[in-house]
Design a protein around this motif. Sequence first.
Motif, PDB file in Angstrom:
ATOM      1  N   ASN A  16    -105.254 -20.186  50.602  1.00 23.24           N
ATOM      2  CA  ASN A  16    -104.607 -21.557  50.702  1.00 23.24           C
ATOM      3  C   ASN A  16    -103.372 -21.714  49.917  1.00 23.24           C
ATOM      4  N   ASP A  17    -102.346 -22.020  50.804  1.00 21.93           N
ATOM      5  CA  ASP A  17    -101.058 -22.417  49.891  1.00 21.93           C
ATOM      6  C   ASP A  17    -101.163 -23.564  48.996  1.00 21.93           C
ATOM      7  N   ASP A  18    -102.045 -24.474  49.003  1.00 21.89           N
ATOM      8  CA  ASP A  18    -102.208 -25.390  48.020  1.00 21.89           C
ATOM      9  C   ASP A  18    -102.981 -24.844  46.666  1.00 21.89           C
ATOM     10  N   ASN A  19    -103.417 -23.712  46.519  1.00 22.68           N
ATOM     11  CA  ASN A  19    -103.975 -23.203  45.396  1.00 22.68           C
ATOM     12  C   ASN A  19    -103.693 -23.508  44.185  1.00 22.68           C
ATOM     13  N   VAL A  20    -102.313 -23.413  43.881  1.00 22.32           N
ATOM     14  CA  VAL A  20    -101.589 -23.680  42.817  1.00 22.32           C
ATOM     15  C   VAL A  20    -101.578 -25.246  42.330  1.00 22.32           C
ATOM     16  N   ARG A  21    -101.508 -25.943  43.155  1.00 18.52           N
ATOM     17  CA  ARG A  21    -101.736 -27.485  43.241  1.00 18.52           C
ATOM     18  C   ARG A  21    -103.032 -27.747  42.794  1.00 18.52           C
ATOM     19  N   ILE A  22    -104.136 -27.186  43.502  1.00 18.25           N
ATOM     20  CA  ILE A  22    -105.428 -27.404  43.355  1.00 18.25           C
ATOM     21  C   ILE A  22    -105.970 -27.050  41.886  1.00 18.25           C
ATOM     22  N   PHE A  23    -105.505 -25.803  41.544  1.00 17.41           N
ATOM     23  CA  PHE A  23    -105.717 -25.380  40.175  1.00 17.41           C
ATOM     24  C   PHE A  23    -104.711 -25.680  39.078  1.00 17.41           C
ATOM     25  N   LYS A  24    -104.075 -26.573  39.288  1.00 17.04           N
ATOM     26  CA  LYS A  24    -102.947 -26.687  38.373  1.00 17.04           C
ATOM     27  C   LYS A  24    -103.524 -27.282  37.038  1.00 17.04           C
ATOM     28  N   SER A  25    -104.464 -28.235  37.248  1.00 18.06           N
ATOM     29  CA  SER A  25    -105.072 -28.830  35.980  1.00 18.06           C
ATOM     30  C   SER A  25    -106.757 -29.295  36.074  1.00 18.06           C
ATOM     31  N   LEU A  26    -107.336 -29.686  35.265  1.00 16.77           N
ATOM     32  CA  LEU A  26    -108.764 -29.959  35.321  1.00 16.77           C
ATOM     33  C   LEU A  26    -108.662 -31.406  36.297  1.00 16.77           C
TER      34      LEU A  26
END
Length: 102
Positions: free
Chosen positions: A79-89
């Motif tokens: 998923n291309d959004d993983n960086v955004r999803i796992f950016k922070s709690l």
Amino acid sequence: MLGNATPNPALPLPGEAPDRLMHEIAALIVTAVNLDVAPSEIEPDASLYGEGLGLDSIDILEVALEVSKRYGFQMRSDNDDNVRIFKSLRSLTDYVWRYKAA
């Protein structure tokens, strides 16, 4: 295995997830990767990956697996959004809040 679910439109927008869910996910992170910190010590907006909490890619996969098991939706590693999803709690909590009941 990270992030390819359909959002539940009945749920509030990101940023509106309840504090109890954030604490629950913080506890899940601590348990999933055996961190030596209390869930309450995880800053909501601090980075999960690298600097901040210090998780690596294997840790993130472990967290994604636990989130998938606990909340009943599949997360995908491509998923291309993983960086955004796992950016922070907070970003992970918002994602779970929107997708867990879809």
